[in-house]
Design an enzyme around this catalytic site. Structure first.
Site, PDB file in Angstrom:
ATOM      1  N   GLY A   1       0.829  -1.210   0.000  1.00 52.81           N
ATOM      2  CA  GLY A   1       0.000   0.000   0.000  1.00 52.81           C
ATOM      3  C   GLY A   1       0.857   1.251   0.000  1.00 52.81           C
ATOM      4  O   GLY A   1       1.894   1.317   0.657  1.00 52.81           O
TER       5      GLY A   1
ATOM      6  N   GLY B   1      -0.603   4.564   0.284  1.00 49.60           N
ATOM      7  CA  GLY B   1      -1.288   5.753   0.775  1.00 49.60           C
ATOM      8  C   GLY B   1      -0.373   6.473   1.746  1.00 49.60           C
ATOM      9  O   GLY B   1       0.838   6.231   1.773  1.00 49.60           O
TER      10      GLY B   1
ATOM     11  N   ALA C   1       0.099   6.198   4.924  1.00 45.26           N
ATOM     12  CA  ALA C   1       0.826   5.350   5.863  1.00 45.26           C
ATOM     13  C   ALA C   1       1.910   4.541   5.152  1.00 45.26           C
ATOM     14  O   ALA C   1       3.071   4.518   5.591  1.00 45.26           O
ATOM     15  CB  ALA C   1      -0.147   4.427   6.589  1.00 45.26           C
ATOM     16  N   GLY C   2       1.552   3.899   4.046  1.00 45.74           N
ATOM     17  CA  GLY C   2       2.501   3.036   3.348  1.00 45.74           C
ATOM     18  C   GLY C   2       3.654   3.813   2.740  1.00 45.74           C
ATOM     19  O   GLY C   2       4.828   3.449   2.889  1.00 45.74           O
TER      20      GLY C   2
ATOM     21  N   ARG D   1     -19.147  13.266  13.699  1.00 47.65           N
ATOM     22  CA  ARG D   1     -19.741  12.640  12.518  1.00 47.65           C
ATOM     23  C   ARG D   1     -20.860  11.652  12.826  1.00 47.65           C
ATOM     24  O   ARG D   1     -21.877  11.637  12.143  1.00 47.65           O
ATOM     25  CB  ARG D   1     -18.640  11.904  11.746  1.00 47.65           C
ATOM     26  CG  ARG D   1     -17.701  12.871  11.121  1.00 47.65           C
ATOM     27  CD  ARG D   1     -16.600  12.188  10.397  1.00 47.65           C
ATOM     28  NE  ARG D   1     -15.822  13.211   9.701  1.00 47.65           N
ATOM     29  CZ  ARG D   1     -14.736  12.970   9.001  1.00 47.65           C
ATOM     30  NH1 ARG D   1     -14.280  11.739   8.906  1.00 47.65           N
ATOM     31  NH2 ARG D   1     -14.116  13.942   8.397  1.00 47.65           N
TER      32      ARG D   1
ATOM     33  N   GLU E   1      -5.423   3.324   8.323  1.00 45.89           N
ATOM     34  CA  GLU E   1      -6.801   2.855   8.471  1.00 45.89           C
ATOM     35  C   GLU E   1      -6.877   1.335   8.607  1.00 45.89           C
ATOM     36  O   GLU E   1      -7.851   0.799   9.139  1.00 45.89           O
ATOM     37  CB  GLU E   1      -7.657   3.331   7.280  1.00 45.89           C
ATOM     38  CG  GLU E   1      -9.146   3.146   7.495  1.00 45.89           C
ATOM     39  CD  GLU E   1     -10.003   3.642   6.339  1.00 45.89           C
ATOM     40  OE1 GLU E   1      -9.451   4.298   5.427  1.00 45.89           O
ATOM     41  OE2 GLU E   1     -11.216   3.380   6.338  1.00 45.89           O
TER      42      GLU E   1
END
Lengths: 260, 637
Positions: free
Chosen positions: B40, B42, B44-45, B330, B425
């Site tokens: 990944g 994103g 984080a990756g 939310r 996430e």
């Protein structure tokens, strides 16, 4: 709505491709162009045919994955809009629509409408960054950035790397893409130490990938879904000349990274 | 099996320092001998991969997209939180921690949440140094704004594209390492399985999406940064490619899945327009700073919004939650919107929508200022709906957005499977039962830049993994299983595309395990999922072969995993007999419809251990203790 679609089909990188005609029915006006292709694909798969391959992910105009020439225009007829945000209400019921992949030598077709845009990544790898290791950053407000510069940097940083500029250019030039990144970092004080080196290396890599030069057609700016101005190409030329004329980096620079 | 969260002792604000001081280090020469696999790209990756490569490790990075820059972090709009206190409005790491813990309804691990707040400032520093063009004031300083669930101004932003700009920062750090040869980048490559040898994560099996080639990769540690699973609802704000495959495969190999039922429904999405809708588009929550949410006071009022006079409008968030009003968290805002629509006050086609009205702010600040803040969101809204939000109030409705649940990790972000690190996430740890706005981008970068590279070093130094050949039997077996699964899918040769069946699954999840839940519906949902899963394996059609760019196969493989994983979500939702954060059980609420926690029985993390598809997983418990804060009832009134 119903449409006739003429779509480029090509099995893989090596196979010869050609146009194939499809009918797609029951399209609703609020559907996006990609949802229309989804519908076509459901219909194809249920008949046991292979779906038309195309790239897409976020479907909100920001990831830059979609890459369709629609009736000869990159991302279709709507200004500053990617294909995923183009709704079918912009087409006439019964119309014949031609869909092709990005056309440029440095973007080989992977399958159907999917192309390999790795060349753009390699331009970034050559110098589209600020060399700051994790943990070595100073406090964020130590270096004030005038709002004007920050805004210009932001404008160019909005590039989503879709490659529409290349696809739209008769020369297959990636100058708007490269210029956007060079300008983004050149307008920030943090980008200053590597300014010359970056301009030289990125331009050299762009050339090494086989992208064409700019001959002022301005098609790239028209096609850019983020509305990045062609004037940044002038900025890039200036950055490059400035670097070549004034910087020892020009001669000292290592050869561009070879094509992977 | 006891779950050891490995939280250092000592006072909360000293825990991370203590952890860092006590972790073992790997010498510069030895780092080169170790290979880390990162799945990944994103926030984080990409940030983890770049930082690990800077430290000197050999890093292989995999992503399913054609470029690392397209991971779905790119789509986050609103901002990133940091307790910089630049406004001197009373912000601090402690207050940030408090807001996050409270926002998560006391279901997160206290020490992890504190660390998120503590490191937040460093993330902003790092991003600014990389050239991320955050919004600035005329004096050249960073601009900030406030966000849902918070009373201070701690959110940094880059117009409506904060996610894209932060990701480009992390991607540029990653690209620099690729250019230097320290990272081998593998695009269009999807993880099919995790390889576990002697109880440790030692590699992955991947499928190249262009050629179908299955490949074995051996490494000393595996990092999963593969995002959340909101696409189990089919319609969500996630990108089309978002999937649970990597984390679910790890779960099947023994990694525990924690709190899968915690799914956040974002309150401000554009309502769905029809059956063929492929995703829902989110309008940044930051709009709630300047927008007022309302519905007509009269049920089924079909007048145009402009025709409804002021005293016939119900600004229900302001009425129900006077102190937070339109900035309520939310989960609260989503449920209130759903309740209004369920009771017949909804607006727009299908009556599944509420108004978000910017008129008052435009009057107060002028259209120019409002356009400057939200210009690109307005364009996006207009493209989709045909309406201009500066003239007509926007219509919004909740949609599945973010999953707080994820693979269980300890304080080192390591799963119960040693050597498997899970970031962003994809893990469960920081947000509890509800995530506050602008904390997801932060968590991705905190995990990737500042935590995992250090804890992975400790793991490598401590466990000294020996080189392992990818010829090992465990690799061969995992590869064969992947091959068989692909063969089996193609052999079904049914009549439906995987997408059509996925849409059905999404409907089941939305109706049986959606914004509000009850035992009866959940149990019925479980039955429907089992039935649908069985149908999937009879009805799905995957034309073509493995050895080609096969979009239908790619999707079918992911949908097959969703069909199995949905079961785990529903079981967790059944077991958790309380309401907390985003998980609302109708049986457990106050007379006003607010979540009622049961701290006696459920002040814990539920971590599930796989025991077979459709089989009740083993539910392990990590008790949550709060040393600093007393459990209190969340109130935004």
């Amino acid at each position: 709505m119903n449409f006739t679609l003429r779509i480029w089909r090509q099995k893989n990188r090596k196979a010869a491709g050609g146009m194939e005609t499809f009918k797609v029915t029951d399209v609703e006006a609020h559907m996006s162009f990609l949802e229309m292709l989804d519908l076509l694909n459901h219909q194809l798969v249920e008949k046991g045919s292979e779906p038309v391959a195309f790239d897409s992910d976020c479907r909100e105009g920001i990831c830059g994955a979609c890459s369709l020439m629609i009736n000869g225009e990159a991302h279709g007829p709507l200004k500053e809009t990617t294909a995923c945000q183009l709704s079918m209400r912009h087409f006439r019921d019964g119309e014949t629509i031609t869909v092709e992949p990005w056309r440029a030598e440095p973007f080989p077709v992977v399958r159907d409408l999917v192309v390999d845009r790795g060349a753009l990544d390699r331009i970034i790898e050559a110098g589209g960054f600020i060399s700051v290791g994790t943990g070595s950053a100073p406090e964020a407000n130590v270096i004030p950035v005038p709002k004007y510069d920050a805004d210009i940097a932001f404008q160019t940083a909005t590039c989503i790397g879709c490659g529409a500029c290349v696809a739209a250019c008769p020369n297959g030039s990636a100058m708007l893409f490269t210029a956007a990144k060079i300008s983004h970092l050149a307008h920030l004080p943090q980008g200053d130490p590597e300014r010359e080196r970056r301009a030289i290396r990125m331009v050299e890599q762009m050339d090494a990938e086989g992208f064409g030069g700019c001959t002022n057609h301005y098609e790239c700016g028209e096609a850019c879904p983020k509305g990045i101005s062609v004037s940044f190409i002038a900025d890039m030329n200036r950055e490059f000349l400035r670097a070549a004329a004034a910087s020892p980096e020009f001669k000292a620079v290592e050869p561009p990274i070879a094509k992977a | 099996m006891a779950l050891d969260p490995r939280v250092p002792d000592g006072p909360l604000e000293k825990k991370w320092d203590k952890c860092r001081n006590e972790m073992k280090l790997v010498g510069p020469i030895n780092k080169r001998k170790h290979r880390i696999l990162v799945i990944g790209t994103g926030l984080a990756g990409a940030s983890a991969a770049a930082s690990l490569a800077e430290l000197g490790y050999q890093v292989d990075v995999f992503c399913i997209q054609d470029s690392a820059r397209r991971a779905h972090s790119v789509a986050a709009q609103g901002g990133i939180n940091a307790a910089k206190n630049y406004r001197a409005d009373g912000d601090s790491a402690y207050r940030f921690f408090y807001d996050t813990l409270k926002g998560g309804d006391f279901r997160s691990r206290e020490a992890n949440t504190y660390r998120l707040a503590e490191i937040s400032g460093n993330v902003i520093d790092q991003c600014v140094a990389q050239g991320v063009p955050f919004a600035r004031e005329y004096g050249g300083q960073l601009d900030g704004r406030s966000f849902g669930g918070v009373l201070v101004s701690r959110t940094f932003y880059a117009r409506g594209q904060t996610g894209q700009q932060l990701l480009l920062g992390a991607y540029s750090a990653l690209s620099r390492q690729v250019g230097l040869g320290a990272i081998r980048m593998h695009t269009r490559t999807e993880m099919q399985d995790l390889v576990v040898v002697d109880g440790r994560a030692r590699g992955v099996i991947t499928r190249h999406l262009e050629t179908g080639e299955l490949k074995r990769w051996s490494g000393d540690a595996v990092v999963l940064a593969t995002g959340g699973y909101a696409n189990v609802y089919y319609l969500s704000t996630n990108g089309r490619g978002g999937n649970v495959t990597a984390t679910y495969r790890a779960y099947k190999r023994g990694a525990f899945f924690a709190n899968p039922c915690y799914v956040q429904f974002h309150p401000t999405c554009i309502p769905a327009a029809g059956e063929h809708q492929s995703k829902l588009t989110l309008m940044s929550e930051s709009l709630r700073n300047d927008g007022r949410v309302w519905v007509p006071k009269k049920k089924g009022d079909t007048r145009a919004p402009g025709q409804i006079p002021e005293d016939e409008r119900d600004y229900y968030l302001e009425r129900l939650y006077p102190s937070f009003g339109n900035l309520s968290p939310r989960d609260i805002a989503s449920r209130a919107a759903k309740r209004m629509c369920d009771e017949g006050y909804g607006v727009g086609p299908g009556r599944q929508g509420v108004y978000l009205d910017l008129a008052d702010s435009i009057k107060r600040l002028g259209e120019k200022v409002i356009r400057e803040r939200y210009g690109n969101l307005f364009e996006m809204y207009e493209k989709i709906t045909g309406d201009d939000p500066t003239r007509v109030p926007m219509r919004i409705y909740p949609a599945a957005h973010f999953t707080m649940g994820g693979l269980w990790v300890d304080y080192h972000l390591m799963s119960n499977l040693p050597g498997l690190f899970v970031l962003g996430e994809a893990n469960f740890s920081d947000h509890g039962a509800n995530r506050l706005g602008a904390n997801a981008l932060l968590q991705g970068l905190v995990d990737g830049y500042f935590i995992a590279p250090q804890t992975i070093s400790h793991y490598v130094a401590d466990s000294k993994p020996a080189p392992l050949s990818a010829d090992h039997a465990a690799f061969a077996a995992a590869e064969q299983e992947a091959r068989d699964r692909i063969g089996k899918l193609i052999a079904v040769n049914g009549s439906k595309s995987a997408d059509v069946l996925h849409r059905e699954l999404g409907q089941v999840m939305w109706h049986h395990c959606g914004i509000s839940r009850n035992r009866g519906d959940l149990e019925k949902g479980l039955g429907k999922i089992a039935e649908l899963r069985e149908r999937f394996w009879r009805e799905v059609r995957v034309p073509g072969v493995n050895e080609e760019y096969n979009m239908a196969l790619e999707r079918a493989l992911r949908v097959a995993d969703f069909m199995e994983f949905a079961d785990v979500i529903v079981r967790d939702a059944i077991d958790r007999e309380e309401s907390c954060g985003a998980h609302l059980r109708e049986e457990y609420q106050t007379p006003e419809g607010e979540a009622k926690r049961d701290d006696e029985k459920f002040c814990n993390v539920a971590a599930f251990e796989h025991k077979g598809v459709g089989v009740e997983p083993v539910r392990h418990i990590e008790p949550l203790t709060f040393e600093t804060l007393h459990l209190s009832t969340r109130s935004y009134k």
